[in-house]
Design a protein around this motif. Structure first.
Motif, PDB file in Angstrom:
ATOM      1  N   SER A   1      17.147  -0.434  -8.657  1.00 59.49           N
ATOM      2  CA  SER A   1      15.834   0.400  -9.094  1.00 59.49           C
ATOM      3  C   SER A   1      15.517   1.420 -10.438  1.00 59.49           C
ATOM      4  N   ARG A   2      14.123   0.862  -9.882  1.00 57.04           N
ATOM      5  CA  ARG A   2      13.598   0.999 -11.293  1.00 57.04           C
ATOM      6  C   ARG A   2      12.426   2.386 -10.938  1.00 57.04           C
ATOM      7  N   LEU A   3      12.669   3.666 -11.077  1.00 57.33           N
ATOM      8  CA  LEU A   3      11.957   4.694 -10.900  1.00 57.33           C
ATOM      9  C   LEU A   3      10.807   5.178 -11.629  1.00 57.33           C
TER      10      LEU A   3
ATOM     11  N   LYS B   1      15.312   9.002 -11.559  1.00 58.23           N
ATOM     12  CA  LYS B   1      16.338   9.222 -11.880  1.00 58.23           C
ATOM     13  C   LYS B   1      17.082   9.895 -11.409  1.00 58.23           C
ATOM     14  N   GLN B   2      16.633  10.953 -11.726  1.00 63.30           N
ATOM     15  CA  GLN B   2      18.147  11.834 -11.295  1.00 63.30           C
ATOM     16  C   GLN B   2      17.670  13.014  -9.782  1.00 63.30           C
TER      17      GLN B   2
ATOM     18  N   ARG C   1      15.771   9.645  -5.040  1.00 62.98           N
ATOM     19  CA  ARG C   1      15.533   7.995  -4.795  1.00 62.98           C
ATOM     20  C   ARG C   1      16.623   7.939  -4.388  1.00 62.98           C
TER      21      ARG C   1
ATOM     22  N   ILE D   1      20.208   2.030 -11.428  1.00 60.97           N
ATOM     23  CA  ILE D   1      19.277   2.834 -11.761  1.00 60.97           C
ATOM     24  C   ILE D   1      18.213   3.012 -12.665  1.00 60.97           C
ATOM     25  N   GLN D   2      17.193   2.830 -13.550  1.00 62.04           N
ATOM     26  CA  GLN D   2      16.884   2.761 -14.409  1.00 62.04           C
ATOM     27  C   GLN D   2      15.591   3.438 -13.806  1.00 62.04           C
ATOM     28  N   ASP D   3      15.214   4.486 -14.925  1.00 65.77           N
ATOM     29  CA  ASP D   3      13.767   4.850 -15.408  1.00 65.77           C
ATOM     30  C   ASP D   3      13.023   4.197 -16.157  1.00 65.77           C
ATOM     31  N   THR D   4      11.365   4.108 -15.545  1.00 64.88           N
ATOM     32  CA  THR D   4      10.884   3.083 -15.914  1.00 64.88           C
ATOM     33  C   THR D   4      10.235   3.377 -17.522  1.00 64.88           C
TER      34      THR D   4
ATOM     35  N   SER E   1      13.890   7.155 -20.925  1.00 62.44           N
ATOM     36  CA  SER E   1      13.355   5.516 -20.891  1.00 62.44           C
ATOM     37  C   SER E   1      12.192   5.805 -22.459  1.00 62.44           C
TER      38      SER E   1
END
Length: 74
Positions: free
Chosen positions: A4-6, A10-11, A15, A33-36, A42
């Motif tokens: 999941s890239r948001l 991510k917090q 999500r 789970i990753q921030d874009t 990021s």
């Protein structure tokens, strides 16, 4: 692997609307789970939809390989 890239962080509680990471992990899935790029934790500059494909590809290549399935049939 469930990835999941948001761009929303991510917090954020949002999500979990589409993915419940602890439940997925209990079922044997690896969850990433990753921030874009350029958003929240990021690095880089955020340019919507510019790097999504290549960054997602890089994330999948970065993740450790999944172990062999341990599914048993009766």
């Amino acid at each position: 692997m469930l990835l999941s890239r948001l761009s929303y962080g991510k917090q954020t509680p949002m999500r979990t609307v589409m993915l419940d990471p602890p439940a997925a992990a209990r079922r044997g899935f690896m969850v990433v789970i990753q921030d874009t790029r350029g958003r929240f934790a990021s690095e880089g500059e955020w340019e919507p939809f510019t790097y999504e494909e290549s960054d997602g590809y890089d994330t999948v290549r970065w993740a450790p390989p999944s172990p062999a399935p341990t599914v048993r049939s009766a």
